[in-house]
Structures are given as C-alpha cells and as structure tokens.
Design a protein around this motif. Structure first.
Motif, PDB file in Angstrom:
ATOM      1  N   GLY A  17      22.420  -5.707   6.315  1.00  0.00           N
ATOM      2  CA  GLY A  17      23.035  -6.701   7.092  1.00  0.00           C
ATOM      3  C   GLY A  17      21.638  -5.281   8.866  1.00  0.00           C
ATOM      4  N   SER A  18      22.434  -4.761   8.700  1.00  0.00           N
ATOM      5  CA  SER A  18      22.679  -3.740  10.108  1.00  0.00           C
ATOM      6  C   SER A  18      20.551  -3.286   9.824  1.00  0.00           C
ATOM      7  CB  SER A  18      23.013  -2.213   9.399  1.00  0.00           C
ATOM      8  OG  SER A  18      24.012  -1.870   9.440  1.00  0.00           O
ATOM      9  N   THR A  19      19.709  -3.179   8.654  1.00  0.00           N
ATOM     10  CA  THR A  19      17.822  -3.095   8.553  1.00  0.00           C
ATOM     11  C   THR A  19      17.916  -4.202   9.965  1.00  0.00           C
ATOM     12  OG1 THR A  19      18.191  -1.730   6.943  1.00  0.00           O
ATOM     13  CG2 THR A  19      16.057  -3.021   7.971  1.00  0.00           C
ATOM     14  N   MET A  20      18.660  -5.633   9.050  1.00  0.00           N
ATOM     15  CA  MET A  20      18.410  -6.842   9.977  1.00  0.00           C
ATOM     16  C   MET A  20      18.925  -6.611  11.857  1.00  0.00           C
ATOM     17  SD  MET A  20      19.162 -10.001   6.952  1.00  0.00           S
ATOM     18  CE  MET A  20      19.489 -11.129   8.793  1.00  0.00           C
TER      19      MET A  20
ATOM     20  N   GLU B 233      14.888  -3.885  17.629  1.00  0.00           N
ATOM     21  CA  GLU B 233      14.050  -4.148  19.126  1.00  0.00           C
ATOM     22  C   GLU B 233      13.283  -4.261  18.827  1.00  0.00           C
ATOM     23  OE1 GLU B 233      10.856  -0.625  16.879  1.00  0.00           O
ATOM     24  OE2 GLU B 233      11.122  -2.274  15.293  1.00  0.00           O
ATOM     25  N   ALA B 234      13.047  -5.753  18.296  1.00  0.00           N
ATOM     26  CA  ALA B 234      12.425  -7.345  19.241  1.00  0.00           C
ATOM     27  C   ALA B 234      12.654  -7.604  20.215  1.00  0.00           C
ATOM     28  CB  ALA B 234      12.247  -8.176  18.020  1.00  0.00           C
ATOM     29  N   PHE B 235      14.117  -7.680  20.841  1.00  0.00           N
ATOM     30  CA  PHE B 235      14.709  -8.103  21.690  1.00  0.00           C
ATOM     31  C   PHE B 235      14.768  -6.480  22.657  1.00  0.00           C
ATOM     32  CE2 PHE B 235      18.271  -6.771  25.167  1.00  0.00           C
ATOM     33  CZ  PHE B 235      18.842  -7.836  25.391  1.00  0.00           C
ATOM     34  N   LEU B 236      14.289  -5.606  22.350  1.00  0.00           N
ATOM     35  CA  LEU B 236      14.173  -4.286  23.526  1.00  0.00           C
ATOM     36  C   LEU B 236      12.357  -4.794  23.868  1.00  0.00           C
ATOM     37  CD1 LEU B 236      16.133  -1.643  22.318  1.00  0.00           C
ATOM     38  CD2 LEU B 236      16.524  -2.881  24.098  1.00  0.00           C
ATOM     39  N   GLY B 237      11.905  -5.121  22.687  1.00  0.00           N
ATOM     40  CA  GLY B 237      10.223  -5.622  23.169  1.00  0.00           C
ATOM     41  C   GLY B 237      10.149  -6.430  24.261  1.00  0.00           C
TER      42      GLY B 237
ATOM     43  N   ARG C 242      15.522   4.987  13.160  1.00  0.00           N
ATOM     44  CA  ARG C 242      14.579   4.081  14.206  1.00  0.00           C
ATOM     45  C   ARG C 242      14.277   4.261  15.254  1.00  0.00           C
ATOM     46  NH1 ARG C 242      14.069  -1.905  13.043  1.00  0.00           N
ATOM     47  NH2 ARG C 242      14.651  -1.323  10.706  1.00  0.00           N
ATOM     48  N   THR C 243      12.831   5.088  15.982  1.00  0.00           N
ATOM     49  CA  THR C 243      13.089   5.216  17.164  1.00  0.00           C
ATOM     50  C   THR C 243      12.790   3.962  17.836  1.00  0.00           C
ATOM     51  OG1 THR C 243      12.357   7.421  16.620  1.00  0.00           O
ATOM     52  CG2 THR C 243      11.198   6.215  18.988  1.00  0.00           C
TER      53      THR C 243
ATOM     54  N   ASP D 118      15.816  -4.339  13.502  1.00  0.00           N
ATOM     55  CA  ASP D 118      14.835  -5.016  13.743  1.00  0.00           C
ATOM     56  C   ASP D 118      14.559  -6.023  14.405  1.00  0.00           C
ATOM     57  OD1 ASP D 118      13.931  -3.854  11.486  1.00  0.00           O
ATOM     58  OD2 ASP D 118      14.095  -5.899  10.500  1.00  0.00           O
ATOM     59  N   SER D 119      16.005  -6.903  15.039  1.00  0.00           N
ATOM     60  CA  SER D 119      16.344  -7.934  16.002  1.00  0.00           C
ATOM     61  C   SER D 119      16.603  -7.077  16.829  1.00  0.00           C
ATOM     62  CB  SER D 119      17.628  -8.600  15.805  1.00  0.00           C
ATOM     63  OG  SER D 119      17.874  -9.454  16.924  1.00  0.00           O
TER      64      SER D 119
END
Length: 148
Positions: free
Chosen positions: A132-135, A141-145, A18-19, A138-139
């Motif tokens: 689990g790793s995909t979740m 990415e949201a945190f960094l945003g 993921r980027t 996702d989390s």
C-alpha cells in the motif's frame, strides 16, 4: 526498498525510500493539505480532514480499485514541518495504533528524498502495508510531477 524483521520490537518492519522531483515544502503540503492529499492518496472527495499537530486527528475514506470505500482514522504523533511526520493509524481490534513515519530530506530546492518506515505485528501485515505504501509513493510521485 527493504523489508526486515525487527528483533527489538518482535515485529516486522519495512522502509521505503524514493527521491522526488519536488521541494520538501511541496511534499509536506501534499501530505498535510486535505485537498492535495485527496488527489493522490486514493481518498474519496470531501472525506479528508487533518489537524496536523501532535495529538491532532485525521480521517479519510480510501477508495479501493474495485470501488469499495474504507474509512480510516488516526492521529498525528509528531509533526515537524518539511522534515518529519509520524502518523498513528487506528486499527480495529487493536489497542495501539499502527505507526508510520514519513521523513523528508531535501537534496536541493527541487529534489527531496522521502523515507517511509512502519513496523507491523506480522509478516503478512507488513507485506500488505508495504504494498500500500509503495502504491502511495507511486501516486505521490505522479501527483508532484503534475504539480511541478
């Protein structure tokens, strides 16, 4: 994202890429700072401890969607700041830890490609670990945003 059987080890592997809109340093800190990690990795508050160096230990208690708690422990096998983190995860009843590799590839000062790799013993274990790793990604990415 891809999943494949790894013939050399006889196991089953997955790789997720993921980027992220964050510097490699910000991604590294999210993975290696207890306060940050607990905010995005579904960890119970105050449960995360990290000694981020080869041979250093880590532990966290994950909170499941139904409110259950799962204690996790392990060690760091490699820690190359802002580049590569190899994490050993203790598995009850197994003599060797499960190993996850996190690689960071800065694309510029604001974007980082993250790659997660793990080899598992069975297709079922791989599928659960990959989900689990995909979740987690996702989390993260949201945190960094939110942090950006």
């Amino acid at each position: 994202m891809s999943a494949a059987q790894t013939a050399a080890t006889g196991g089953f592997a997955y790789a997720l890429t993921r980027t992220l809109d964050a510097s490699a340093d910000a991604v590294w800190r999210a993975w290696t700072t207890p306060a940050a990690y607990s905010r995005w990795a579904y960890a119970a508050e105050g449960s995360v401890e990290m000694d981020v160096r080869p041979g250093g230990a880590w532990k966290a208690t994950t909170v499941t969607p139904d409110g259950g708690q799962v204690p996790l422990t392990g060690s760091y096998l490699e820690a190359d700041q802002n580049r590569r983190l190899v994490i050993g995860m203790d598995v009850p009843g197994r003599p060797e830890p499960a190993v996850m590799t996190v690689e960071l590839h800065p694309e510029d000062d604001r974007r980082t490609r993250i790659e997660l790799h793990q080899t598992c013993d069975t297709a079922e274990e791989r599928d659960v670990a990959e989900q689990g790793s995909t979740m987690l990604l996702d989390s993260l990415e949201a945190f960094l945003g939110e942090e950006g």
